[in-house]
Motif scaffolding. Structure first.
Motif, short mmCIF file in Angstrom:
data_model
loop_
_atom_site.label_atom_id
_atom_site.label_comp_id
_atom_site.label_asym_id
_atom_site.label_seq_id
_atom_site.Cartn_x
_atom_site.Cartn_y
_atom_site.Cartn_z
N VAL A 39 66.44 28.65 -7.99
CA VAL A 39 67.44 29.26 -8.88
C VAL A 39 68.74 28.47 -8.76
O VAL A 39 69.54 28.69 -7.85
N SER B 181 67.32 28.23 3.16
CA SER B 181 66.85 28.04 1.79
C SER B 181 65.57 27.21 1.78
O SER B 181 65.53 26.15 2.40
N GLN B 182 64.56 27.69 1.08
CA GLN B 182 63.35 26.92 0.91
C GLN B 182 63.65 25.66 0.10
O GLN B 182 63.35 24.56 0.52
N ALA C 54 56.49 33.14 -5.26
CA ALA C 54 56.70 34.10 -4.17
C ALA C 54 56.64 33.37 -2.84
O ALA C 54 55.62 32.79 -2.47
N SER C 55 57.75 33.41 -2.14
CA SER C 55 57.85 32.64 -0.90
C SER C 55 57.07 33.33 0.22
O SER C 55 57.19 34.54 0.41
O1 M6R Z 1 64.90 28.31 -2.36
P1 M6R Z 1 65.52 29.50 -1.69
O2 M6R Z 1 64.88 29.87 -0.41
O3 M6R Z 1 67.01 29.35 -1.53
O4 M6R Z 1 65.28 30.71 -2.69
C1 M6R Z 1 65.87 31.96 -2.47
C2 M6R Z 1 65.23 33.00 -3.37
O5 M6R Z 1 65.41 32.67 -4.71
C3 M6R Z 1 63.75 33.16 -3.07
O6 M6R Z 1 63.50 33.46 -1.73
C4 M6R Z 1 63.14 34.28 -3.94
O7 M6R Z 1 63.65 35.52 -3.53
C5 M6R Z 1 61.61 34.23 -3.87
N1 M6R Z 1 61.06 34.34 -5.19
C6 M6R Z 1 61.05 35.30 -3.03
O8 M6R Z 1 59.67 35.28 -2.98
#
Ligand code: M6R
Length: 613
Positions: free
Chosen positions: A610, A352-353, A404-405
């Motif tokens: 989220v 998770s980011q 956008a990750s």
């Molecule tokens: O913070 P997290 O890595 O847990 O978030 C997971 C997803 O919500 C996140 O990767 C989402 O899909 C991004 N908007 C993708 O670019």
């Protein structure tokens, strides 16, 4: 690798460097140091530990003078220690260097220098730079030309700053590739150098960004920029707004674009402190992975959402291939409802980011309840996913602001590659030669990503051609199948164009019916073990009138002859290829959305984190 600050002018360099490094502290580091020209002598203070330790050294034994250069380091070659901390002095004591990046050919260069009688005083790759400069000076070149010759000899992506006691009126610096920037701050009768704008923003708003393969000779009155080949460059001077957000965005239009470009640096930081290229071993101390635990693990569940889940799918291939441990990827929102089979020999690995995604945390709780060992790979320091875990790997990407990750996708790919090697090593399922070869390949990653980023102008041209499409199929196989999912997700979330990632082999079982001249097909076709299969996929799409965009390895004439548009990537060891193949897809999605005039960093209906089910 981490922060760089330099100063030339009438003030004392030391406090300027210390304050500048302080502003870069958020990037993390394990040692710090500075070098100042004090009269005719270069004086150095450096040690392992935090900046407070460096400040103590300076207070105990002050140095004043100018010019000066300073650095915060994350170890890549050699442990964090005073002898390995930057700056590094040459044998004459007259030249000194600080450096971000990895000298890919350092072993060869070190052997050559050692054979000539050069003595090394650290375990770092950086020290080769200063010895090479001295070697060229001994042949009669001045600092600028000796530096230029050296910059052309070292492989990899770098930010480098040098000063010499014999030419006290200048600092010479260079940027090669994208291992973090080199920013020159313009003052009145003084000039500044830094790896990032916040380090010098309190002194000036006027800055020049060095481009890749450019070097600068900086005096207090002037800045001269040239290519590494010696051609003069007329730089653009940017004025940075005072607000911190604009400062953070630097030379880029959007955070997403900046974060795409930060991947070279993020990946260099990812390796720092974890990979020892000298002994070919991986160290992940925060994971708390003991040999006993490594041997008893029978299954790993990777759980995550969105982009992070696609990173996990790549991780499954890596861990199963390298460590031979069965891995299942279950998306966070399904995990707790899927009645996963868990015992104390099962690991639940969350990616998770933000470390705060509700579904991912709920999956971790389920794992905890059933007695699993909990691990996480997390970007946000101190987040819930980091705190809950029995062990973690912290992504060294710095804050990710674009919804956008991007950099928080490529970092966990490399984290999982390292985890797989460590696990295999501790379980005894890998021989020494294989382990060393896998670790050695990591050295290539920053430069491969840097070279891929250089294709941005060509990718932008493809984006212009595709900006009005209504839909796109992304196809991939094997380790690059999740990259098809990730590429499609990038396009849909920021450009609002429907896009579908699909396992290429499944096309004939349904989606092929969709293909016509209005449905472009993007095929991930790097030279990996699935290359031939993907070629036949391209042929099938072409036979149905589809427009094919291919991600292909440089020099692949077969794909060149078939596809309508090609996004080239450099040849990459296949297990690391997703780190490279995803880059053109990020850039393509970014430019399509930017051309369409959309809010790239904050797309509609989406949140960065989220925190609800
Ligand atoms: O913070 P997290 O890595 O847990 O978030 C997971 C997803 O919500 C996140 O990767 C989402 O899909 C991004 N908007 C993708 O670019």
């Amino acid at each position: 690798m981490c922060g760089i600050v330099g100063y030339i002018g009438p003030q004392d360099a030391t406090p300027i460097i210390l304050n500048g490094l302080k502003r870069l502290e958020y990037r993390g580091y394990d040692s710090a140091g500075l070098a100042v020209l004090n009269g005719d002598r270069i004086e150095i203070r450096r040690d392992a530990g935090k900046l407070s330790r460096l400040a103590e050294l300076v207070n105990g034994s002050p140095i004043s003078g100018s010019p000066g250069i300073g650095h915060t380091r994350w170890a890549t070659h050699g442990a964090p220690s005073a002898r390995n901390a930057h700056p590094h002095l040459g044998a004459s004591g007259r030249v000194v260097v600080v450096h971000n990046g990895i000298v890919e050919n350092f072993l060869e260069l070190k052997d050559e220098l050692t054979a000539e009688g050069t003595q090394f005083n650290s375990d770092t790759d950086t020290e080769t730079i200063v010895h090479l400069v001295e070697h060229h000076q001994a042949a009669g070149l001045d600092l600028t030309e000796a530096a230029r010759r050296t910059f052309n000899q070292i492989l990899g992506a770098h930010g480098i700053v040098l000063l010499s006691a014999d030419e006290p009126d200048k600092i010479v610096c260079a940027r090669i590739g994208n291992a973090g920037g080199v920013v020159i701050g313009l003052g009145e009768n003084e000039n500044f150098i830094a790896s990032d704008i916040p380090a010098i923003l309190e002194h000036t708003r006027k800055v020049i960004f060095l481009e890749s393969r450019q070097m600068a000779v900086i005096t207090k009155e002037a800045v001269r920029i040239e290519t590494l080949e010696g051609l003069p460059v007329q730089p653009e001077v940017h004025t940075i707004a005072w607000d911190a957000v604009s400062a953070e965005k630097g030379e880029y239009r959007h955070f997403m674009q900046k974060e795409i470009h930060e991947q070279v640096r993020a990946l260099t930081d990812t390796l720092a402190g974890r990979v020892d290229f000298n002994d070919g071993r991986i160290r992940l101390p925060e994971l708390n992975l003991t040999p006993e635990l490594a041997k008893r693990i029978r299954r790993i569940y990777i759980t995550a959402c969105g982009t992070a889940a696609y990173a996990g799918m790549v991780g499954k291939t890596l861990i199963e291939k390298i460590a031979r441990v069965p891995v299942e990827v279950v998306i966070g929102s399904e995990f707790r409802y899927s009645d996963p089979i868990i015992d104390e020999d099962t690991v639940v690995l969350a990616i998770s980011q933000s470390g705060e995604t509700a579904d991912t945390l709920a999956a971790m709780e389920e794992g905890r309840k059933k007695g699993a060992v909990l691990w996480s790979i997390v970007n946000a320091i101190g987040s819930q996913a980091m705190r809950m875990a029995d062990g973690y790997i912290s992504m060294q990407t710095g804050p990710e602001i674009g919804v956008a990750s991007t950099k928080a996708f490529t970092a966990p790919l490399v984290d999982q590659y390292m985890l797989a090697i460590l696990l295999a090593d501790l379980r005894g399922t890998i021989d020494d030669a294989t382990r060393r070869a896998l670790v050695a390949d990591l050295r290539l990653v920053p430069d491969l990503v840097s070279r891929t980023l250089n294709s941005e102008p060509e990718i932008e041209r493809v984006a212009l051609k595709l900006k009005d499409i209504h839909s796109c199929l992304y196809l991939g196989r094997g380790i690059n199948m999740p990259i098809a999912y990730e590429g499609a997700l990038k396009l849909k979330e920021i450009s609002y164009i429907h896009a579908e990632g699909y396992p290429a082999g499944e096309m004939k079982h349904g989606p092929i019916a969709l293909i016509d001249e209005d449905m472009p097909v993007l095929c991930l076709t790097p030279k990996d073990p699935w290359h031939e299969k993907m070629i036949s996929q391209i042929q099938q799409a072409k036979a149905r009138g589809g427009v094919v965009i291919a991600v292909a390895t440089e020099g692949d004439e077969l794909v060149e002859g078939l596809a309508d548009h090609i996004l080239w990537v450099p040849e990459t060891p296949w297990m690391l290829s997703p780190v490279v193949t995803v880059i053109p897809l990020q850039i393509l999605a970014y430019h399509i959305a930017a051309i369409r005039g959309l809010d790239v960093d904050q797309p509609r209906n989406l949140a960065k984190s989220v925190t609800v089910e």
